[in-house]
Design a protein around this motif. Structure first.
Motif, PDB file in Angstrom:
ATOM      1  N   VAL A 122      -3.214 -14.535 -16.171  1.00  0.00           N
ATOM      2  CA  VAL A 122      -2.369 -13.729 -17.050  1.00  0.00           C
ATOM      3  C   VAL A 122      -2.404 -12.268 -16.628  1.00  0.00           C
ATOM      4  O   VAL A 122      -1.368 -11.625 -16.428  1.00  0.00           O
ATOM      5  N   ARG A 123      -3.617 -11.748 -16.428  1.00  0.00           N
ATOM      6  CA  ARG A 123      -3.757 -10.338 -16.081  1.00  0.00           C
ATOM      7  C   ARG A 123      -3.091 -10.042 -14.743  1.00  0.00           C
ATOM      8  O   ARG A 123      -2.372  -9.049 -14.598  1.00  0.00           O
ATOM      9  N   GLU A 124      -3.288 -10.950 -13.782  1.00  0.00           N
ATOM     10  CA  GLU A 124      -2.725 -10.717 -12.458  1.00  0.00           C
ATOM     11  C   GLU A 124      -1.199 -10.729 -12.483  1.00  0.00           C
ATOM     12  O   GLU A 124      -0.548  -9.894 -11.845  1.00  0.00           O
ATOM     13  N   PHE A 131       3.997  -7.869 -12.314  1.00  0.00           N
ATOM     14  CA  PHE A 131       5.315  -7.573 -12.867  1.00  0.00           C
ATOM     15  C   PHE A 131       5.530  -6.077 -13.044  1.00  0.00           C
ATOM     16  O   PHE A 131       6.668  -5.623 -13.020  1.00  0.00           O
ATOM     17  N   LEU A 132       4.470  -5.322 -13.236  1.00  0.00           N
ATOM     18  CA  LEU A 132       4.668  -3.916 -13.583  1.00  0.00           C
ATOM     19  C   LEU A 132       4.318  -2.963 -12.456  1.00  0.00           C
ATOM     20  O   LEU A 132       4.350  -1.748 -12.660  1.00  0.00           O
ATOM     21  N   ARG A 133       3.975  -3.482 -11.286  1.00  0.00           N
ATOM     22  CA  ARG A 133       3.739  -2.585 -10.145  1.00  0.00           C
ATOM     23  C   ARG A 133       5.057  -2.293  -9.462  1.00  0.00           C
ATOM     24  O   ARG A 133       5.868  -3.171  -9.254  1.00  0.00           O
ATOM     25  N   LEU A 164       8.586  -5.249 -10.052  1.00  0.00           N
ATOM     26  CA  LEU A 164       9.102  -4.501 -11.194  1.00  0.00           C
ATOM     27  C   LEU A 164      10.625  -4.578 -11.269  1.00  0.00           C
ATOM     28  O   LEU A 164      11.190  -4.840 -12.333  1.00  0.00           O
ATOM     29  N   LEU A 165      11.300  -4.404 -10.138  1.00  0.00           N
ATOM     30  CA  LEU A 165      12.766  -4.380 -10.157  1.00  0.00           C
ATOM     31  C   LEU A 165      13.355  -5.738 -10.538  1.00  0.00           C
ATOM     32  O   LEU A 165      14.224  -5.794 -11.425  1.00  0.00           O
ATOM     33  N   PRO A 166      12.898  -6.858  -9.934  1.00  0.00           N
ATOM     34  CA  PRO A 166      13.399  -8.162 -10.398  1.00  0.00           C
ATOM     35  C   PRO A 166      13.098  -8.426 -11.868  1.00  0.00           C
ATOM     36  O   PRO A 166      13.912  -9.036 -12.568  1.00  0.00           O
ATOM     37  N   PHE A 167      11.962  -7.930 -12.351  1.00  0.00           N
ATOM     38  CA  PHE A 167      11.607  -8.105 -13.763  1.00  0.00           C
ATOM     39  C   PHE A 167      12.632  -7.426 -14.658  1.00  0.00           C
ATOM     40  O   PHE A 167      13.125  -8.009 -15.631  1.00  0.00           O
ATOM     41  N   GLU A 168      12.985  -6.180 -14.307  1.00  0.00           N
ATOM     42  CA  GLU A 168      13.969  -5.474 -15.126  1.00  0.00           C
ATOM     43  C   GLU A 168      15.337  -6.118 -15.020  1.00  0.00           C
ATOM     44  O   GLU A 168      16.079  -6.208 -16.002  1.00  0.00           O
ATOM     45  N   PHE A 169      15.683  -6.597 -13.820  1.00  0.00           N
ATOM     46  CA  PHE A 169      16.953  -7.301 -13.688  1.00  0.00           C
ATOM     47  C   PHE A 169      16.975  -8.561 -14.549  1.00  0.00           C
ATOM     48  O   PHE A 169      18.011  -8.913 -15.116  1.00  0.00           O
TER      49      PHE A 169
END
Lengths: 104, 170
Positions: free
Chosen positions: B126-128, B133-135, B140-145
């Motif tokens: 979970v932590r990893e 996702f937030l680095r 990060l960019l695919p996550f926001e997309f």
């Protein structure tokens, strides 16, 4: 259990999903087959990530890809069901074989 | 040993429920046996060291998508009479032939690769995954997309499924 055991389960799931899509009983049935296909792909992604040479510590790209597949599957299911409801109100059937006009 | 037993347990649940969903005449029963398939896959994810993904699978698939599918079934009243057994058999024949070739490739090509990986015990992910996702130089960019895609899907499905008032109904 090794990698190919998981790949075999994934292949069988993919197969069943493909037959569900190809049988085309009604649109929601097709949608369920699509979900099975996506789940088979997810199982393969996670299995490959687990049996990655060198171990999976710090390399979770397969699992993250699977999470993106789940996200897209959720969006796809919502939109597809909205379309199915629209088709139902327009044609009064959701058999893909009976839906053969672009507009009424 | 325990791993082998649980593998075959989950494989039986997954494949059996999927076959039930494929072959059952009643579409509502198909939808409910799909639940067994999704839960069995969550068990596979736990076995493969993907605890976060297993939780996500139960929450989103079993809790969300399946409820959507059952709602769709209830709102559209699918006709349950079955007339297309011949087409289903044809599909089984076609896909089965392809699957035999595919299975042979899986069996031959990957038995070697399994031995290469030296597997340790998987820890929590979970932590990893959260950090990945937030680095900024990672996901990060695919996550926001993905959030934009979900928002567009939400708005789009509400727009498509809204009740239309025709001129004569007003």
């Amino acid at each position: 259990m090794g990698l190919s055991a998981y790949l075999t389960v994934g292949a069988l799931l993919f197969l069943i999903g493909l037959v569900m899509v190809a049988a085309r009983r009604n649109l929601i049935y097709v949608l369920m087959g699509l979900e099975l296909i996506l789940n088979a792909a997810n199982l393969n992604l996670v299995a490959f990530n687990r049996f990655r040479p060198g171990g999976m510590e710090g390399h979770l790209d397969g699992q993250i890809g699977a999470i993106f597949v789940i996200i897209l599957a959720a969006a796809e299911a919502a939109i597809a069901l909205a379309i199915v409801l629209n088709v139902h109100s327009l044609f009064e059937t959701i058999r893909p074989d009976d839906i053969d006009a672009m507009k009424d | 040993m325990a791993e082998t037993v649980s593998f075959f347990f989950f494989a039986a649940i997954t494949i059996g429920c999927a076959l039930l969903a494929l072959l059952h005449r009643n579409v509502v029963n198909s939808a409910f046996s799909l639940l067994g398939t999704l839960l069995g896959l969550a068990g596979f994810y736990v076995m493969l060291g993907a605890d976060f993904l297993a939780m996500t699978q139960v929450l989103i698939y079993a809790g969300g998508i399946l409820v959507l599918i059952i709602f769709g079934l209830m709102l559209t009243q699918p006709d349950t009479n079955e007339r297309r057994m011949g087409r289903i058999l044809a599909a089984v024949a076609v896909v089965g032939t392809g699957a035999l070739a595919f299975w042979e490739k899986i069996g031959v090509a990957t038995w070697n690769a399994v031995e290469v990986a030296e597997l340790g015990e998987p820890g929590g992910t979970v932590r990893e995954i959260g950090l990945e996702f937030l680095r900024r130089d990672s996901w990060l960019l695919p996550f926001e997309f993905a959030s934009i895609v979900l928002l567009a899907g939400l708005v789009g499905s509400v727009y498509i499924a809204r009740r239309r008032f025709r001129e004569e109904e007003l």
